[in-house]
Design an enzyme around this catalytic site. Structure first.
Site, mmCIF file in Angstrom:
data_model
loop_
_atom_site.group_PDB
_atom_site.id
_atom_site.type_symbol
_atom_site.label_atom_id
_atom_site.label_comp_id
_atom_site.label_asym_id
_atom_site.label_seq_id
_atom_site.Cartn_x
_atom_site.Cartn_y
_atom_site.Cartn_z
ATOM 1 N N SER A 46 0.794 -1.236 0.000
ATOM 2 C CA SER A 46 0.000 0.000 0.000
ATOM 3 C C SER A 46 0.819 1.275 0.000
ATOM 4 O O SER A 46 0.236 2.369 -0.068
ATOM 5 C CB SER A 46 -0.952 0.009 1.202
ATOM 6 N N LYS A 76 0.005 3.785 -2.671
ATOM 7 C CA LYS A 76 -1.043 4.802 -2.580
ATOM 8 C C LYS A 76 -0.481 6.217 -2.474
ATOM 9 O O LYS A 76 -1.224 7.188 -2.662
ATOM 10 C CB LYS A 76 -1.966 4.480 -1.411
ATOM 11 N N SER A 134 -5.889 3.253 4.724
ATOM 12 C CA SER A 134 -5.375 2.577 3.528
ATOM 13 C C SER A 134 -6.482 1.869 2.760
ATOM 14 O O SER A 134 -6.337 0.721 2.319
ATOM 15 C CB SER A 134 -4.278 1.575 3.922
ATOM 16 N N LYS A 146 3.338 6.683 4.980
ATOM 17 C CA LYS A 146 2.440 5.621 4.527
ATOM 18 C C LYS A 146 2.995 4.240 4.844
ATOM 19 O O LYS A 146 4.166 3.945 4.657
ATOM 20 C CB LYS A 146 2.200 5.728 3.010
#
Length: 447
Positions: free
Chosen positions: A65, A68, A123, A236
């Site tokens: 993720s 992203k 997320s 992140k």
């Protein structure tokens, strides 16, 4: 005998001390390897681009993720925050029931800004596909945009196939590329604010009342836990079984900035968090404990002097740093110990304007470069027209064209001289012939 032995021992001890004192200063700056427990890792000072630590930073890894970040960056560059996106069935095709989500329903109408918070904090995979469809028309077209953007940012080991980071063998990147993407995204104020948010209240929709979403980044959320890191400013997390635990983070401490990337970390054990958090904290602490921010050169300082041609105002020009050069250097390393390399011409031609880039200054130590800055003219220097045209004339004399003209002129002159000499001889012969003829006639007439 004993005294002689003592003298020898004393001499050996003294020699050992002298050898130790004569060892290069670099010995004091051999940093201990933090041995980060990750398949790939990177620690960078963004102000200088100085890499403080790296491990397999250019090897292909699955990003999970952390993908992203790119999804958010492209959204911020191509959509309005107040745009409303309606969730469609297609947005959930690749989202399993147990994957990260924000409980968005088919038919729900959500603002882009709220989708970005859903994307970055919990997320949410459905938010990724909704944003991709809104920006690119489809997730496939959006993936093409992601790859084009990655290439534009200088990424060399990255290929995206989806906006969420769900596993795909053709969806990969590197720790170094992820740093480039994260750095670019953090230049956007809205992204930086979202990335550093621990919890956010999402606006009411046609299917939900206001609700809160929470970050998955334990470095910024659990302030009472040992893995919390107060200097961390986001960014992140990521996890799949194939990628392991991943985390890209940014920290600021006493105006010193660091980016960290860890990929492929182990899962949590009982009572702990995934090693992506503990290893990131340890990497930040190692960076701040072993390095310090130092100003290597200041704007306005007299860095060097070079010669000036074609001017009567000055024959020397002061070069200064275009900007303050700040760098992360090992603690204890003094500026006087560093090697200072200046790349500039010995002399330049006027006119010169203050701020003109005329060289570079690089500081290094023991083969490691710690920073480079452009050198610029400190002041204006006007050109003398007399010296300018004199120089032009002098340079013209050195050109092949002038040499050709000179050769032609010499040949012409020689031919002219030869021609005149030949014509002169012919005239003299005629004159002598005429004189002989006259004398002959005279002699005949007087007989």
């Amino acid at each position: 005998m004993r005294n002689d032995l003592l003298r020898r021992l004393g001499a050996l001890v003294l020699a050992a001390v002298l050898i130790c004192l004569s060892l290069p200063t670099a010995f004091a700056f051999q940093l201990e390897d933090p041995k980060i427990d990750a398949t790939a890792a990177l620690l960078v000072n963004p102000d200088t681009g100085m890499v403080l630590y790296e491990k397999n930073a250019d090897e292909r890894r699955y990003p999970a993720s952390t993908t992203k970040i790119m999804t958010a960056l492209l959204t911020l560059e191509n959509a309005n925050l107040d745009d409303v996106v309606t969730a469609e069935e297609v947005d959930f095709e690749h989202v399993s029931w147990d994957s990260s989500n924000a409980d968005i329903k088919v038919g729900e109408q959500v603002k882009v800004i709220d989708l970005l918070y859903c994307l970055m904090l919990p997320s949410a995979n459905e938010a990724a596909y909704m944003l991709a469809r809104h920006v690119g028309g489809s997730s496939e077209a959006f993936a093409d945009m992601m790859n084009a953007k990655a290439e534009a940012l200088g990424c060399t080991g990255t290929h995206f196939t989806n906006p969420s980071g769900l596993h795909d063998e053709n969806h990969y990147t590197t720790a170094r590329d992820l740093y480039k993407i994260a750095y670019a995204a953090m230049q956007n104020e809205t992204f930086a604010e979202i990335a550093n948010t621990a919890q956010k209240t999402i606006s009411k929709t046609n299917m939900h009342e206001e609700r809160k979403v929470f970050t998955t980044n334990m470095l910024t959320f659990s302030s009472y836990q040992p893995w919390y890191y107060g200097y961390c400013k986001g960014i992140k997390t990521g996890h799949t079984s194939q990628a392991g635990n991943c985390l890209i983070s940014y920290a600021e401490k006493s105006k010193s900035k660091l980016y960290s990337v860890v990929l492929g970390c182990a899962n949590a054990t009982d009572g702990t968090v995934a090693k992506s958090f503990t290893e990131t904290k340890r990497l930040f602490e190692w960076g701040y404990e072993n390095f310090t921010s130092k100003t290597l050169a200041k704007k306005g300082d007299n860095i060097a002097q070079i010669g000036v041609r074609l001017s009567t105002d000055a024959d020397k020009l002061v070069l200064t740093a275009k900007r303050d050069l700040n760098a992360s250097v090992p603690k204890g390393l003094e500026l006087a110990d560093m090697q200072k390399d200046i790349a500039a011409k010995d002399a330049v031609d006027a006119p010169i304007r203050a701020g003109d880039v005329l060289g570079t200054l690089t500081y290094s130590y023991d083969g490691v470069e710690y920073g480079t800055v452009e050198l610029v003219a400190l002041n204006d220097v006007e050109m003398s027209k007399v010296l300018y045209y004199a120089d032009k004339l002098e340079n013209f004399f050195k050109t092949p064209v002038f040499k050709f003209i000179l050769v032609v002129l010499v040949i012409f002159l020689l031919l002219y001289i030869i021609f005149n000499m030949t014509v002169g001889r012919i005239r003299r012969r005629r004159q002598r012939s005429m004189m002989r003829s006259r004398r002959s006639r005279y002699n005949r007439n007087n007989k």
